[in-house]
Enzyme design. Structure first.
Site, PDB file in Angstrom:
ATOM      1  N   ARG A 103     -35.736  11.349 -37.722  1.00 58.06           N
ATOM      2  CA  ARG A 103     -35.585  10.831 -38.656  1.00 58.06           C
ATOM      3  C   ARG A 103     -36.605  11.441 -39.686  1.00 58.06           C
ATOM      4  NH1 ARG A 103     -34.372   4.671 -40.362  1.00 58.06           N
ATOM      5  NH2 ARG A 103     -32.396   5.223 -39.732  1.00 58.06           N
ATOM      6  N   HIS A 130     -26.084  10.514 -42.087  1.00 56.79           N
ATOM      7  CA  HIS A 130     -26.754   9.658 -40.971  1.00 56.79           C
ATOM      8  C   HIS A 130     -25.705   9.493 -40.067  1.00 56.79           C
ATOM      9  CE1 HIS A 130     -28.882   6.554 -39.106  1.00 56.79           C
ATOM     10  NE2 HIS A 130     -28.982   5.437 -40.050  1.00 56.79           N
ATOM     11  N   GLN A 133     -25.261   6.480 -37.578  1.00 53.78           N
ATOM     12  CA  GLN A 133     -24.519   5.311 -38.164  1.00 53.78           C
ATOM     13  C   GLN A 133     -23.070   5.541 -38.469  1.00 53.78           C
ATOM     14  OE1 GLN A 133     -26.276   2.471 -39.445  1.00 53.78           O
ATOM     15  NE2 GLN A 133     -24.243   1.747 -39.365  1.00 53.78           N
ATOM     16  N   ASP A 225     -24.117  -0.176 -49.137  1.00 51.05           N
ATOM     17  CA  ASP A 225     -25.592   0.195 -48.856  1.00 51.05           C
ATOM     18  C   ASP A 225     -26.503  -0.081 -49.865  1.00 51.05           C
ATOM     19  OD1 ASP A 225     -27.755   1.250 -47.321  1.00 51.05           O
ATOM     20  OD2 ASP A 225     -27.216   3.267 -47.441  1.00 51.05           O
ATOM     21  N   CYS A 265     -24.735  -0.834 -43.456  1.00 52.71           N
ATOM     22  CA  CYS A 265     -25.614  -0.335 -42.324  1.00 52.71           C
ATOM     23  C   CYS A 265     -26.795  -0.953 -41.947  1.00 52.71           C
ATOM     24  CB  CYS A 265     -25.760   1.271 -42.541  1.00 52.71           C
ATOM     25  SG  CYS A 265     -26.781   1.303 -44.176  1.00 52.71           S
ATOM     26  N   ARG A 293     -24.721   0.508 -32.725  1.00 53.64           N
ATOM     27  CA  ARG A 293     -25.483   1.534 -32.724  1.00 53.64           C
ATOM     28  C   ARG A 293     -26.057   1.885 -31.291  1.00 53.64           C
ATOM     29  NH1 ARG A 293     -28.537   2.848 -37.365  1.00 53.64           N
ATOM     30  NH2 ARG A 293     -29.167   4.699 -36.148  1.00 53.64           N
TER      31      ARG A 293
HETATM   32  N1   CP Z   1     -29.030   1.185 -40.161  1.00 52.01           N
HETATM   33  C1   CP Z   1     -30.090   2.029 -39.930  1.00 52.01           C
HETATM   34  O1   CP Z   1     -30.331   3.088 -39.488  1.00 52.01           O
HETATM   35  O2   CP Z   1     -31.147   1.021 -39.720  1.00 52.01           O
HETATM   36  P1   CP Z   1     -32.794   1.274 -39.736  1.00 52.01           P
HETATM   37  O3   CP Z   1     -33.415   2.247 -40.744  1.00 52.01           O
HETATM   38  O4   CP Z   1     -33.327   0.114 -39.303  1.00 52.01           O
HETATM   39  O5   CP Z   1     -33.037   2.268 -38.245  1.00 52.01           O
HETATM   40  N1  NVA Z   2     -29.460   4.844 -47.305  1.00 52.64           N
HETATM   41  C1  NVA Z   2     -30.343   4.270 -46.588  1.00 52.64           C
HETATM   42  C2  NVA Z   2     -29.956   4.011 -45.220  1.00 52.64           C
HETATM   43  C3  NVA Z   2     -30.934   3.279 -44.469  1.00 52.64           C
HETATM   44  C4  NVA Z   2     -30.505   3.293 -42.825  1.00 52.64           C
HETATM   45  C5  NVA Z   2     -31.660   4.948 -46.621  1.00 52.64           C
HETATM   46  O1  NVA Z   2     -31.687   6.230 -46.515  1.00 52.64           O
HETATM   47  O2  NVA Z   2     -32.797   4.350 -46.760  1.00 52.64           O
END
Ligand code: CP
Ligand code: NVA
Length: 308
Positions: A103, A130, A133, A225, A265, A293
């Site tokens: 990430r 993502h 997701q 989101d 999400c 997930r």
């Molecule tokens: N939706 C998602 O990726 O959640 P987290 O940021 O908690 O991993």
């Molecule tokens: N768009 C959000 C998604 C989190 C899972 C972010 O990038 O923070």
């Protein structure tokens, strides 16, 4: 394909195949509380430059359910590109673990990691997309509506990383993708061009609007989101002024198809982009979606490790 960086790197058939496998693994898990030990002897290295609940825990548990293991590497521990170059980290970890998930802030960093790693690399969220997701989202939509073409998937809010993957998977599966975003907060233009190319092959349509009410007319899925993604925190105050007309509330949901599902999400900023009433209401599938997930990622892991 060695890595899982974008849904658009895969063909529609490959995505469908992974979703079918995810369904099978989910059934197996729900029946037995575990899976066949397909990940035995395999360790997933998980690199996080940002916080996470779902991604971290679902990947860890996915490996454990299949008899494997996972290793969490926090931002401070490895200092991706700061303490050590991405290329060196990739080559070192390739000798320790069998697969990596990362990430990151900058999408190019996960691309760089994949370039140098000898092992598969999974994108666990970048500023661009993502994809894990997106796979769980597709699984959730299929569970509700079956794999019918022509569903209307409407995204309302900030055109962000989650939007990109939802758009790509919708195009792959022949769904109509509709986005309503405020000016200046549109989905990545490169991602849109890629989606258009996919849509030409699958018969999906893509529509980009400003008006959330127009976007949800006839919607089978309403998706939103956060208005402020991780890394954009200094823009929060400005965004809180722009986005309120895009809130997913009971009024907006009432304008969609009567059987529409509401997706997010998570993490949700309740009573900002989504009201409590909607998040906890009868149309909401947000926890099923979060749980998916686990199952979607098992399929991605299994295909990349070539164990199923
Ligand atoms: N939706 C998602 O990726 O959640 P987290 O940021 O908690 O991993
Ligand atoms: N768009 C959000 C998604 C989190 C899972 C972010 O990038 O923070």
């Amino acid at each position: 394909m060695k890595d899982f960086l974008s849904i658009s790197d895969y063909t529609a058939d490959e995505i469908k195949d992974m979703l079918d496998l995810a369904m099978d693994l989910k059934k197996q898990y729900l029946k037995k509380g575990s899976n066949k030990k397909i990940f035995k002897g395999k360790v997933l290295g998980m690199i996080f430059q940002k916080p996470s609940l779902r991604t971290r825990v679902s990947f860890d548990m996915a490996m454990r359910h299949g008899g494997g293991d996972a290793l969490y590497l926090s931002p401070n521990e490895i200092g991706l590109g700061k303490r050590e170059s991405i290329a060196d980290i990739a080559r070192v970890l390739s000798g320790y673990v069998q697969i990596l998930m990362a990430r990151v802030f900058d999408h190019e960093h996960v691309v760089e990691l994949a370039k140098w790693a000898d092992i598969p690399v999974i994108n666990g969220l970048s500023d661009y997309n993502h994809p894990c997701q997106g796979m769980a989202d597709a699984l959730t939509i299929i569970e509700k509506f079956g794999n019918a073409k022509g569903l209307n998937v409407s995204y309302v809010g900030d055109g962000n990383n989650v939007t990109t993957s939802l758009m790509h998977v919708s195009a792959q599966l022949g769904w109509n993708f509709i986005a309503a975003t405020p000016e200046g907060y549109d989905t990545d233009p490169t991602a849109i061009e890629i989606a258009k190319d996919i849509a030409k092959k699958t018969g999906s349509t893509l529509t980009f609007l400003r008006d959330p009410h127009e976007a949800v007319k006839g919607a089978h899925v309403i998706y939103t989101d956060t208005w402020t993604s991780m890394g954009q925190e200094e823009e929060t105050a400005k965004r809180e002024l722009v986005f309120p007309p895009y809130q997913v509330n009971a009024q907006l949901v009432s304008e969609a198809d009567k059987d529409a599902i509401v997706m997010h999400c998570l993490p949700a900023h309740r009573n900002h982009e989504i009201t409590d009433e909607v998040a906890d209401g009868s149309h909401s599938v947000i926890f099923q979606q979060a749980h998916n997930r686990l199952h979607a990622q098992k399929a991605v892991l299994a295909r990349l490790l070539q164990v199923a």
